[in-house]
Design an enzyme around this catalytic site. Structure first.
Site, mmCIF file in Angstrom:
data_model
loop_
_atom_site.group_PDB
_atom_site.id
_atom_site.type_symbol
_atom_site.label_atom_id
_atom_site.label_comp_id
_atom_site.label_asym_id
_atom_site.label_seq_id
_atom_site.Cartn_x
_atom_site.Cartn_y
_atom_site.Cartn_z
ATOM 1 N NE ARG A 320 -45.770 42.211 -50.714
ATOM 2 C CZ ARG A 320 -44.482 41.934 -50.887
ATOM 3 N NH1 ARG A 320 -44.086 41.359 -51.989
ATOM 4 N NH2 ARG A 320 -43.609 42.228 -49.950
ATOM 5 C CE1 TYR A 361 -36.396 40.670 -50.177
ATOM 6 C CE2 TYR A 361 -37.570 40.944 -52.240
ATOM 7 C CZ TYR A 361 -36.894 41.480 -51.170
ATOM 8 O OH TYR A 361 -36.724 42.827 -51.090
ATOM 9 C CB CYS A 388 -23.572 36.812 -67.236
ATOM 10 S SG CYS A 388 -23.659 37.145 -68.974
ATOM 11 C CE1 TYR A 417 -41.762 47.428 -51.794
ATOM 12 C CE2 TYR A 417 -43.431 45.705 -51.773
ATOM 13 C CZ TYR A 417 -42.904 46.877 -51.251
ATOM 14 O OH TYR A 417 -43.531 47.491 -50.192
#
Ligand code: LLP
Length: 467
Positions: A320, A361, A388, A417
């Protein structure tokens, strides 16, 4: 700090755009890529490219990845390791954050290694030309096919459990076999504060060998000519802002390194995983890459001194914090729904399929209107996705100027991610991605087409309508 910024550009001055305070800003501490600017048209510019023009040219939604920011983060990890760790070291990019040919190639050109967690990621890294001696395969349930692929490629396998260890011995026990280069993943029993789903180092985790299995594992491994065990690995979790757990980890691991020696195993590598967090909102305050590496590097050196063992090759595997802040996602605004006294929904042309992190998350992001950078932020709205599903909300509360259908909305810090967890939910084609640098934009992921969506579909003969 300005209390109520009037426009995105002003707010950018404070927190979005890196009004760079240091010569070497740590990308993970900024909401936008390091090259972000507002141009004369009041548009957001990244990597010297006007974001609105990029959307006109490549379509929407669009992932925009800034090469300079990615390279800066790679270099900061590399240089800080040299500065704070006296032994040999290697940075390996945890490519689960974003694995594709171009990203692997950029990272490898900075002399980083790459961690892969599946045959698919391994295949991509190899196709991108990543050197096999810098590839590490992780995973808690690698298939026989994946293990065979890794063995044939000559990469290092980070063994997670007994089942895998025994399978590897079986697969590699023929006489002329070269021993497989492995590391052992251990669960260090270190708690950290992050979302439960992305915590991995505590004892109740599906990953790695428990400490009380290790004596038996060392004993077993020391008797296997099929295996060449070069070191230990641990990873405690992701999006972590504390330094202490990372500073504590080396102590635990070095103890086990020293124990391994008593079984005749000479391990020369120590992989302490990744986990450094990034800034998604103004209130996030992650340590810099430099501070993280300092804590880890000095932690390992001290632990080795205390245990009186030679310095191992130190491996860190950030994902990350290398790529998260280098990318934004540009969307186009469509319908709006105003529910008086409750809220205004502004809908974009993507959502949980290109960024599943909010729904998975409850991750919070920030957005700006890329074509209205100097207009006052007069509205607080909810940015909804087009799926939807009521839960498909990109940002619950976003400060924006008055927007119109057709405006370009940019969600920041989407490099990690997002693409890698994207799906075709509701059969939405996955967006394109461009790599921007010094005014040039290169397509690195083509937008999926409707034909792509049915490429793997098969229609049994008996269902084909007779003409
Ligand atoms: N090494 C191992 C063994 C890992 O499992 C991970 C992440 C990393 C390194 C890199 O961690 P990072 O530096 O990126 O924090 N999908 C979740 C994150 C899952 C992380 C999984 N492992 C999210 O979107 O937050």
């Amino acid at each position: 700090m300005v209390s109520t910024p009037a426009t995105a550009a002003e707010r950018c001055g404070v927190q979005y755009l890196p009004q760079i305070q240091s010569d070497n800003p740590s990308p993970n501490q900024y909401l936008l890529p390091l090259t972000a600017q507002v141009n004369a048209q009041n548009h957001l510019e990244i990597g010297g490219c006007d974001v609105v023009e990029l959307v006109n040219r490549f379509g929407s939604p669009l992932y925009i990845l800034d090469e300079a920011t990615l390279r800066t983060a790679c270099r900061q990890y590399r240089d800080a390791l040299k500065q704070y760790y006296p032994g040999e070291s290697l940075v390996i990019y945890a490519s689960k954050a974003w694995n594709c040919l171009a990203v692997c190639a950029v990272v490898a050109s900075e002399n980083l290694g790459i961690d892969v967690v599946s045959g698919g990621e391994l295949y991509t890294a190899l196709e991108a030309g990543v050197a096999t001696d810098k590839l590490y395969l992780h995973g808690n349930n690698k298939s026989v096919d994946e293990l065979q692929f890794a063995i044939a490629s000559g990469i290092t396998i980070v063994v997670d459990n007994w089942h895998e260890l025994k399978t590897l011995v079986e697969l590699n026990k023929h006489e002329e076999a070269t021993p497989v280069r492995i590391m052992l993943r251990l669960t260090p029993g270190i708690e950290c504060h992050t979302h439960e789903y992305i915590r991995t180092g505590h004892l109740d985790s599906k990953f790695g060998f428990d400490p009380d299995q290790l004596d038996e594992v060392f004993q077993f491994v020391s008797q296997q000519p099929a295996l060449n065990c070069v070191g230990l690995h641990a990873h405690i979790g992701s999006q972590i802002f504390e330094l202490q757990p990372h500073a504590d980890l080396p102590g635990v691991m070095v103890q086990w390194l020293s124990k391994a020696a008593s079984y005749g195993l000479s391990m020369q590598e120590l992989d302490v995983g990744g986990g450094l967090g990034i800034r998604y909102t103004e209130s996030d305050d992650p340590p810099s890459i430099d501070a993280w590496v300092k804590a880890v590097g000095e932690g390992v050196a001290q632990a080795c001194k205390a245990q009186n063992i030679a310095l191992p090759k130190l491996i860190v595997e950030p994902g990350r914090s290398l790529i998260g802040s280098a990318c934004v996602t540009a969307y186009t605004v469509g319908s709006q729904k105003e529910i008086p006294t409750i809220r205004t929904y502004i809908t974009v042309d993507g959502g949980m399929s290109d960024n599943p992190r909010p729904i998975t998350y409850q991750s919070v992001y920030r957005a700006i209107a890329a074509n209205r950078m100097r207009e006052p932020l007069t509205k607080t709205v909810t940015i909804a996705g087009k799926h939807c599903e009521s839960g498909d909300i990109v940002i619950k509360s976003a400060d924006l100027p008055e927007t119109q259908p057709g405006d370009t909305l940019v969600v920041m810090a989407t490099g990690a991610y997002n693409y890698s967890m994207a799906s075709n939910y509701n059969r939405l084609p996955r967006p394109a991605a461009v790599l921007v640098n010094a005014g040039e934009a290169n397509l690195i992921l083509q937008r999926e087409t409707y034909q792509d969506l049915i490429r793997q579909d098969r229609l049994p003969e008996r269902l084909i309508k007779q003409a």
